[in-house]
Design a protein around this motif. Structure first.
Motif, PDB file in Angstrom:
ATOM      1  N   CYS A   1      42.807  33.396  40.071  1.00  0.00           N
ATOM      2  CA  CYS A   1      42.350  34.238  41.171  1.00  0.00           C
ATOM      3  C   CYS A   1      41.435  33.446  42.102  1.00  0.00           C
ATOM      4  N   LEU A   2      41.462  33.775  43.377  1.00  0.00           N
ATOM      5  CA  LEU A   2      40.603  33.118  44.348  1.00  0.00           C
ATOM      6  C   LEU A   2      39.140  33.481  44.099  1.00  0.00           C
ATOM      7  N   LYS A   3      38.285  32.484  44.128  1.00  0.00           N
ATOM      8  CA  LYS A   3      36.869  32.738  43.907  1.00  0.00           C
ATOM      9  C   LYS A   3      36.262  33.568  45.029  1.00  0.00           C
ATOM     10  N   SER A   4      36.956  33.638  46.170  1.00  0.00           N
ATOM     11  CA  SER A   4      36.456  34.441  47.286  1.00  0.00           C
ATOM     12  C   SER A   4      36.678  35.928  47.075  1.00  0.00           C
TER      13      SER A   4
ATOM     14  N   PRO B   1      35.958  39.547  46.036  1.00  0.00           N
ATOM     15  CA  PRO B   1      34.640  40.186  45.889  1.00  0.00           C
ATOM     16  C   PRO B   1      34.270  40.517  44.450  1.00  0.00           C
ATOM     17  N   SER B   2      35.250  40.529  43.533  1.00  0.00           N
ATOM     18  CA  SER B   2      34.945  40.866  42.136  1.00  0.00           C
ATOM     19  C   SER B   2      35.231  39.710  41.180  1.00  0.00           C
ATOM     20  N   HIS B   3      35.343  38.492  41.739  1.00  0.00           N
ATOM     21  CA  HIS B   3      35.777  37.353  40.941  1.00  0.00           C
ATOM     22  C   HIS B   3      34.915  37.117  39.707  1.00  0.00           C
ATOM     23  N   ASP B   4      33.605  37.263  39.842  1.00  0.00           N
ATOM     24  CA  ASP B   4      32.693  36.909  38.753  1.00  0.00           C
ATOM     25  C   ASP B   4      32.552  37.987  37.690  1.00  0.00           C
ATOM     26  N   ARG B   5      33.155  39.148  37.886  1.00  0.00           N
ATOM     27  CA  ARG B   5      32.924  40.222  36.920  1.00  0.00           C
ATOM     28  C   ARG B   5      34.155  41.041  36.558  1.00  0.00           C
ATOM     29  N   CYS B   6      35.321  40.662  37.078  1.00  0.00           N
ATOM     30  CA  CYS B   6      36.467  41.550  36.854  1.00  0.00           C
ATOM     31  C   CYS B   6      37.261  41.220  35.587  1.00  0.00           C
ATOM     32  N   GLY B   7      37.243  39.963  35.144  1.00  0.00           N
ATOM     33  CA  GLY B   7      38.028  39.598  33.968  1.00  0.00           C
ATOM     34  C   GLY B   7      39.515  39.808  34.163  1.00  0.00           C
ATOM     35  N   GLY B   8      39.967  39.689  35.427  1.00  0.00           N
ATOM     36  CA  GLY B   8      41.382  39.874  35.717  1.00  0.00           C
ATOM     37  C   GLY B   8      41.812  41.324  35.782  1.00  0.00           C
ATOM     38  N   GLN B   9      40.866  42.245  35.739  1.00  0.00           N
ATOM     39  CA  GLN B   9      41.208  43.664  35.734  1.00  0.00           C
ATOM     40  C   GLN B   9      40.683  44.404  36.958  1.00  0.00           C
ATOM     41  N   GLY B  10      39.932  43.734  37.799  1.00  0.00           N
ATOM     42  CA  GLY B  10      39.374  44.416  38.953  1.00  0.00           C
ATOM     43  C   GLY B  10      38.136  45.201  38.576  1.00  0.00           C
ATOM     44  N   PRO B  11      37.357  45.657  39.566  1.00  0.00           N
ATOM     45  CA  PRO B  11      36.100  46.345  39.278  1.00  0.00           C
ATOM     46  C   PRO B  11      36.281  47.669  38.538  1.00  0.00           C
ATOM     47  N   ASP B  12      37.470  48.282  38.628  1.00  0.00           N
ATOM     48  CA  ASP B  12      37.689  49.576  37.976  1.00  0.00           C
ATOM     49  C   ASP B  12      38.268  49.419  36.579  1.00  0.00           C
TER      50      ASP B  12
END
Length: 227
Positions: A35-38, A40-51
């Motif tokens: 995933c692109l580091k740009s 908005p949820s790159h650092d916390r999504c774990g590949g699942q997105g913020p939801d």
């Protein structure tokens, strides 16, 4: 409200999202992409997105809220990166992709508050980097003396031709190496600066890759030709 209910997606639009949303089963296996580091949820999504569902096969069931919607817009804006090749007829600039991104942007606006509290007085303290007095004025005078213009170096609008002497106040001075950047040595020469309109100046500071006037001008020309 869930994504499908909030955005009212067509079958074709669902097919597009099924193809490009990262984190789904097999996505990395097919594309070998990260995933692109740009995002908005790159650092916390774990590949699942913020939801927890946005970047998965369950994206339809994700709650449509600000963080989740930003991920959809991000992926569609970078469609050429996330497309795994099974939608070869579409690109970032395709009408269908553009329209789908617009749908999410419109719904994001619906989520935003319609009234904002403003106008109250508050005492604040700020630290800011000191700028050399007269540097900006010096560049404007030098450029006008050389060319007879006060031209934005990115989009070529001549502010002296439009506003006369007021153009000296309107056009802005841009540091190609920001004062806060580690590469700035504490000294600034006129050749380190550029004259930009407010729009292009804001654009230059939206992406570090656009700080330099050459890259910025190329980007502006490319976008103008595409539009």
């Amino acid at each position: 409200m869930q994504v499908q209910d909030a955005v009212k997606l067509t079958k074709k639009e669902q097919q597009i999202l099924d193809s490009v949303m990262p984190g789904q089963d097999g996505w990395h296996l097919k594309s070998h992409l990260k995933c692109l580091k740009s995002c908005p949820s790159h650092d916390r999504c774990g590949g699942q997105g913020p939801d927890g569902k946005v970047c998965s096969d369950q994206w339809r069931d994700a709650s449509f809220e600000k963080d989740a919607s930003q991920v959809f817009v991000h992926v569609l804006r970078n469609f050429d990166f996330y497309n795994q090749g099974d939608l070869a007829d579409l690109t970032t600039k395709s009408n269908q992709v553009t329209a789908l991104r617009l749908k999410f942007l419109q719904q994001m606006h619906v989520l935003a508050p319609q009234e904002y509290a403003e106008g109250s007085l508050r005492l604040t303290q700020h630290r800011r980097r000191e700028r050399a007095k007269g540097l900006s004025r010096g560049l404007k005078l030098e450029r006008f003396d050389q060319t007879g213009k006060l031209e934005c170096e990115a989009c070529a609008i001549d502010f002296f031709a439009i506003y006369g002497d007021a153009g000296f106040r309107v056009i802005e001075c841009h540091h190609q190496i920001p004062l806060s950047h580690e590469n700035h040595k504490g000294k600034t020469k006129l050749e380190d600066l550029a004259l930009l309109c407010a729009n292009c100046h804001r654009l230059a500071h939206s992406n570090e890759l656009l700080h330099g006037i050459v890259a910025l001008k190329e980007y502006v020309q490319e976008m103008s030709a595409a539009g």
